[in-house]
Design a protein around this motif. Structure first.
Motif, PDB file in Angstrom:
ATOM      1  N   SER A  70       0.848  -1.189   0.000  1.00  0.00           N
ATOM      2  CA  SER A  70       0.000   0.000   0.000  1.00  0.00           C
ATOM      3  C   SER A  70       0.879   1.233   0.000  1.00  0.00           C
ATOM      4  N   PHE A 125      -9.615  -9.927   1.258  1.00  0.00           N
ATOM      5  CA  PHE A 125      -8.887  -9.657   2.497  1.00  0.00           C
ATOM      6  C   PHE A 125      -7.690  -8.746   2.234  1.00  0.00           C
ATOM      7  N   LEU A 126      -6.900  -9.082   1.212  1.00  0.00           N
ATOM      8  CA  LEU A 126      -5.704  -8.295   0.917  1.00  0.00           C
ATOM      9  C   LEU A 126      -6.056  -6.862   0.510  1.00  0.00           C
ATOM     10  N   HIS A 129      -7.149  -5.087   3.684  1.00  0.00           N
ATOM     11  CA  HIS A 129      -5.946  -4.878   4.495  1.00  0.00           C
ATOM     12  C   HIS A 129      -5.160  -3.678   3.948  1.00  0.00           C
ATOM     13  N   HIS A 133      -4.447   0.150   5.618  1.00  0.00           N
ATOM     14  CA  HIS A 133      -3.119   0.781   5.678  1.00  0.00           C
ATOM     15  C   HIS A 133      -3.162   2.177   5.044  1.00  0.00           C
ATOM     16  N   TYR A 137      -4.117   2.716   9.412  1.00  0.00           N
ATOM     17  CA  TYR A 137      -4.010   1.586  10.335  1.00  0.00           C
ATOM     18  C   TYR A 137      -2.708   0.842  10.110  1.00  0.00           C
ATOM     19  N   ASP A 138      -2.227   0.219  11.188  1.00  0.00           N
ATOM     20  CA  ASP A 138      -1.031  -0.605  11.092  1.00  0.00           C
ATOM     21  C   ASP A 138      -1.162  -1.764  12.068  1.00  0.00           C
ATOM     22  N   HIS A 139      -0.215  -2.667  12.022  1.00  0.00           N
ATOM     23  CA  HIS A 139      -0.255  -3.835  12.907  1.00  0.00           C
ATOM     24  C   HIS A 139       1.135  -4.109  13.465  1.00  0.00           C
ATOM     25  N   GLU A 145      -2.822  -4.992  15.744  1.00  0.00           N
ATOM     26  CA  GLU A 145      -3.116  -6.110  14.845  1.00  0.00           C
ATOM     27  C   GLU A 145      -4.523  -6.638  15.098  1.00  0.00           C
ATOM     28  N   MET A 148      -7.077  -4.245  13.510  1.00  0.00           N
ATOM     29  CA  MET A 148      -7.166  -4.452  12.061  1.00  0.00           C
ATOM     30  C   MET A 148      -7.891  -5.748  11.733  1.00  0.00           C
ATOM     31  N   ASN A 149      -7.531  -6.828  12.420  1.00  0.00           N
ATOM     32  CA  ASN A 149      -8.163  -8.129  12.153  1.00  0.00           C
ATOM     33  C   ASN A 149      -9.668  -8.086  12.402  1.00  0.00           C
ATOM     34  N   GLN A 152     -11.325  -6.161   9.577  1.00  0.00           N
ATOM     35  CA  GLN A 152     -11.297  -6.940   8.344  1.00  0.00           C
ATOM     36  C   GLN A 152     -12.339  -8.049   8.371  1.00  0.00           C
TER      37      GLN A 152
END
Length: 163
Positions: A70, A125-126, A129, A133, A137-139, A145, A148-149, A152
């Motif tokens: 991203s 999903f990708l 995700h 980003h 958002y970040d993990h 994490e 984000m999960n 998603q």
């Protein structure tokens, strides 16, 4: 302007699932609504492993293919965006661009088989995700994490792309 998806398929190894783009547009709208983002454009490019490998090496210094990259327009510091464009480029047109998402279709296929779900679910999903980003958002740690999960999984469930 609303949230829009501009996409291109620059890989020829695999055919994309028939209803994929409709699902990705739905994901974008649901995620945007959940995050309070009403306008903007996301550019999505499907590539092969060789292309994403080179981009990963060039921009992240990691010498291997990855599944998704991203590039958020908003990450540029003030004044830096001017360097990226020629003088005659219309920067007003760029203000609505949230950023670019690049997905390796062969890597997504490999991961879908590994996780035991459809290629369409993995690509959804990708994309999601990558979108998260783009908007910040970040993990980097366990707590971020999980955030984000959770986001998603909630969106993918609404679209019907479950495991």
């Amino acid at each position: 302007m609303s949230l829009t998806l501009e996409w291109s398929n620059e890989q020829e190894q695999m055919q994309l699932p028939e209803q994929l783009i409709g699902h990705l547009e739905q994901i974008l709208q649901l995620a945007g609504k959940a995050e309070g983002i009403e306008t903007g454009e996301v550019s999505l490019t499907f590539v092969d492993n060789e292309t994403i490998h080179e981009l990963n090496r060039q921009y992240r210094g990691i010498d291997k293919p990855t599944d998704v990259l991203s590039f958020a327009i908003q990450e540029d510091g003030e004044g830096e965006i001017d360097i990226m464009f020629e003088e005659d480029d219309n920067l007003d047109d760029m203000q609505d661009l949230l950023g670019d998402i690049i997905i390796s279709v062969p890597k997504a296929k490999e991961q879908s088989e590994e996780y035991g779900h459809s290629l369409e679910r993995e690509l959804g999903f990708l994309f999601l995700h990558g979108f998260l980003h783009l908007i910040g958002y970040d993990h980097e740690d366990e707590a971020s994490e999980k955030v984000m999960n959770d986001k998603q999984e909630a969106i993918l469930l609404q679209v019907g792309l479950t495991r």
